[in-house]
Design an enzyme around this catalytic site. Structure first.
Site, short mmCIF file in Angstrom:
data_model
loop_
_atom_site.label_atom_id
_atom_site.label_comp_id
_atom_site.label_asym_id
_atom_site.label_seq_id
_atom_site.Cartn_x
_atom_site.Cartn_y
_atom_site.Cartn_z
N LYS A 91 0.81 -1.22 0.00
CA LYS A 91 0.00 0.00 0.00
C LYS A 91 0.84 1.27 0.00
O LYS A 91 0.42 2.30 -0.52
CB LYS A 91 -0.93 0.01 1.22
N GLU A 113 -10.00 5.57 3.16
CA GLU A 113 -10.79 4.46 3.66
C GLU A 113 -9.82 3.32 3.94
O GLU A 113 -8.74 3.27 3.36
CB GLU A 113 -11.81 4.02 2.61
N SER A 380 1.56 -9.60 -0.99
CA SER A 380 1.24 -8.17 -0.86
C SER A 380 1.47 -7.60 0.53
O SER A 380 1.71 -6.41 0.68
CB SER A 380 -0.20 -7.93 -1.30
#
Lengths: 399, 268
Positions: A91, A113, A380
């Site tokens: 991210k 969010e 990830s």
């Protein structure tokens, strides 16, 4: 095939677009212009590249998971280690780029969010780094199951706003963030964390995560002397997946597989597999595949991993699925847990439950392929945040 | 062909009157109640009535209308059942009825089927909260073929070229979003509302109705000095919420509507 998508209005074929209240149209057009100016601005790009290297820890390694591969007894499995990025997941790639853009646009406040909390933590981190105010919307159910990340965000100086409406998960957090943005659009930057939403977000988020796939190309050329045979990544909204996949779209011999959350099984209706079981519709500003009722009400997704608990999917994934370029499969909660345990025991790497979906599918696929084949799994994120969820699922108490 | 909306606004202009446009979330607390509320609203002075199609993810709405949508969905409201209610209403009222919806329920219904079914039921116009003109061509084509007015919204953030585009594309009237934000009651009207409407009037002669944040007779009166109509949503929906299940629901809402309409009548 050299993809030139989206088009000028943000469409990937029939998907994508800008389905938002009029109040957001001019700000989205302004954002698109700011992003294309930043892409051509050398100091901006140098600053971003510097942060990705020195702050986020890029490039991330491509690791040959030899014991895992051996256990499966087929193709070799490589892990693209986004779990080693600062804050523990991919991210940060997107967040650093967009936070720099927000500062460049002179917006003093970030909103975001978050589902699992990884995007929220990354946004709170970038806000701390750049001295920006930060409010993070998080579904009340996710606040409960990701308490550790909530506390991390607060330590970083962000305000976490628990969203009680609707299904109290990621989709409702996005609704609430959009309501905030519509109200404070002149002073606030909405730092969307997945490859969805209205144009330019799917394109911008993809561009910022494409570094994952670009590094993977270089690294596989170094290690394998060729491109990998298969790419596998989990897909909720699809940001880590599109980042890994995008630089390979033109390489027809590379199979590209997205793994959706199968929850308790597609047949039970309790899952998040919008490609496998959804229909085309509009949610959160873009047209894509959605889980919905016959009369167009959005359904509640279910997944053991909060980060995949979303009833839609990024529009570029929808486009390449229909074009036959990307394949989509699903992995259940139980299978994801098996993937989590296997990677932890065999490699000493604890994956995020999101990433464990990709690991589980890669293990299944590896068994069917010869040793000469190479699979790259987008790992990830790291699994620390999920330990209590795993403990609960395995019926074990912590401590 | 002159639409019922065009005729209504022309008649009001001739009389020197402004339109009161009340909003109800259809199906809150039930479609039977919606039917009674619409009949009473028309009787007490509503000139155009907006019916909200409940949607699971109403991202342009504040808490009051969000809650109403959840109640309506829990009561089993769907777009087809809502259209049946409209068809039944048409035997009782001639007031123009406008649906306010999000795009996905319309997409799921099918654009052409929706436009035809809406007109057949007696719907006059449709406003789609998350469908800007850039994305509206497919629905606009079907709406035009069926004779349904597709009403677009302008916002305080709309640039001058967007205001022109929206004014050109909007049919029936133009919906002015008075503030940057979601639906809901506010203490004050935004100070730049008059300037926003002047900008719009310079590029169009179409009727202009103002909504978002208008909840009291005083605010309606102020809007009546600027625009052709005032939309009142959350204040009415909150009253419905408070009176749901009470025998005085219809009377109380009717009285509030009469109060809101009073300052918009000629010579008021």
């Amino acid at each position: 095939m050299k993809p030139k998508l989206p088009d000028a209005r943000g469409h990937f074929g029939r998907f994508g677009g800008r389905f938002v209240p009029e109040t957001l149209m001019a700000p989205l057009i302004e954002l698109e212009r700011a992003w294309s100016a930043a892409k051509r601005d050398r100091p901006f790009q140098q600053r971003l590249a510097g942060l990705l290297r020195d702050y986020a820890g890029r490039p991330t390694p491509l690791y040959h998971a030899a014991r895992l591969s051996e256990q499966c007894g087929g193709a070799r499995i490589y892990l693209k280690r986004e779990d080693l990025c600062h804050t523990g997941a991919h991210k940060i790639n997107n967040v650093l780029g967009q936070a720099l853009l927000a500062a460049r646009m002179k917006k003093g406040r970030l909103i975001a969010e978050t589902g699992a909390g990884q995007h929220g933590v990354a946004t709170a981190t970038a806000a701390a780094l750049l001295g920006l105010e930060c409010d993070v919307y998080m579904g009340a159910e996710d606040v409960e199951r990701q308490a550790l990340n909530v506390f991390r965000m607060r330590l970083l100086g962000a305000r976490v706003i628990s969203v009680e409406s609707g299904s109290r998960t990621l989709k409702d957090a996005i609704n609430e963030a959009l309501r905030d943005w519509v109200t404070n659009v002149r002073t606030t930057y909405y730092l969307l964390g997945s490859a969805l939403g209205p144009h330019p977000y799917p394109m911008m988020v993809r561009d910022l995560h494409a570094v994952i796939g670009q590094e993977t190309r270089r690294q596989t050329r170094g290690v394998l002397r060729r491109l990998p045979d298969v790419l596998v990544a989990c897909v909720g909204g699809g940001s880590n997946a599109i980042g890994l996949f995008h630089p390979f779209i033109g390489d027809r011999r590379v199979r590209i597989i997205g793994v959706e959350p199968g929850g308790e099984g597609i047949a039970t209706g309790r899952h998040g597999a919008s490609m496998s079981a959804g229909a085309v519709g509009v949610l959160h500003g873009c047209m894509s595949y959605l889980l919905q009722s016959d009369d167009g009400q959005i359904a509640t997704a279910h997944s053991i991993s909060a980060g995949l608990d979303y009833p839609g999917v990024g529009p570029e994934h929808a486009y390449y699925r229909d074009a036959g370029r990307f394949e989509f499969v699903s992995i259940t909660d139980a299978e994801a847990l098996e993937g989590f345990e296997a990677l932890t025991r065999l490699e000493g790497i604890m994956p995020a439950l999101e990433s464990a979906h990709a690991v589980a599918y890669a293990m299944r696929l590896a068994k069917t392929l010869p040793r000469s084949k190479a699979i790259v799994v987008g790992l990830s994120g790291r699994g620390d945040k999920d330990v209590h969820v795993v403990a609960k699922a395995l019926g074990k108490a912590i401590g | 062909m002159t639409s019922r909306l065009d005729a209504t606004f022309a008649r009001l202009r001739d009389r020197g009157e402004r339109a009161l446009v009340p909003y109800f979330t259809a199906g809150d607390p039930s479609l039977a109640d919606t039917r009674r509320l619409v009949v009473e609203a028309a009787r007490r002075g509503a000139d155009v009535i907006e019916l909200g199609v409940p949607f699971s993810d109403p991202l342009a709405d504040g808490p009051v209308i969000q809650r109403a949508a959840m109640r309506a969905l829990a009561a089993g409201t769907t777009l087809p059942r809502l259209l049946e209610t409209v068809a039944a209403l048409r035997a009782e009222v001639s007031v123009p009825l406008v649906l306010l919806t999000y795009y996905n329920p319309v997409l799921a219904f099918g654009l052409a089927a929706f436009a035809r079914a809406a007109v057949r039921a007696g719907v006059d116009g449709v406003i789609v909260a998350d469908l800007p003109p850039e994305e509206a061509d497919p629905l606009a084509r079907e709406a035009e073929a069926a004779g349904l007015d597709l009403i677009h919204l302008v916002a305080p953030t709309s640039t001058p070229e967007r205001v022109r585009l929206i004014a050109r594309r909007s049919h029936g009237f133009i919906y002015v979003v008075a503030l940057t934000g979601v639906t809901g009651e506010r203490q004050e009207l935004p100070p730049d509302l008059a300037a926003q409407i002047r900008t719009l009037r310079r590029v169009t002669t179409k009727p202009v109705c103002v909504g978002f944040g208008i909840s009291t007779p005083a605010q309606v009166a102020a809007v009546g000095g600027l625009a052709d109509g005032a939309v009142v949503g959350s204040a009415i929906v909150r009253l419905v919420e408070e009176r749901a299940g009470s025998p005085s629901l219809v009377d109380d809402v009717g009285a509030f509507i009469a109060e809101l309409k009073a300052p918009l009548r000629k010579g008021a």
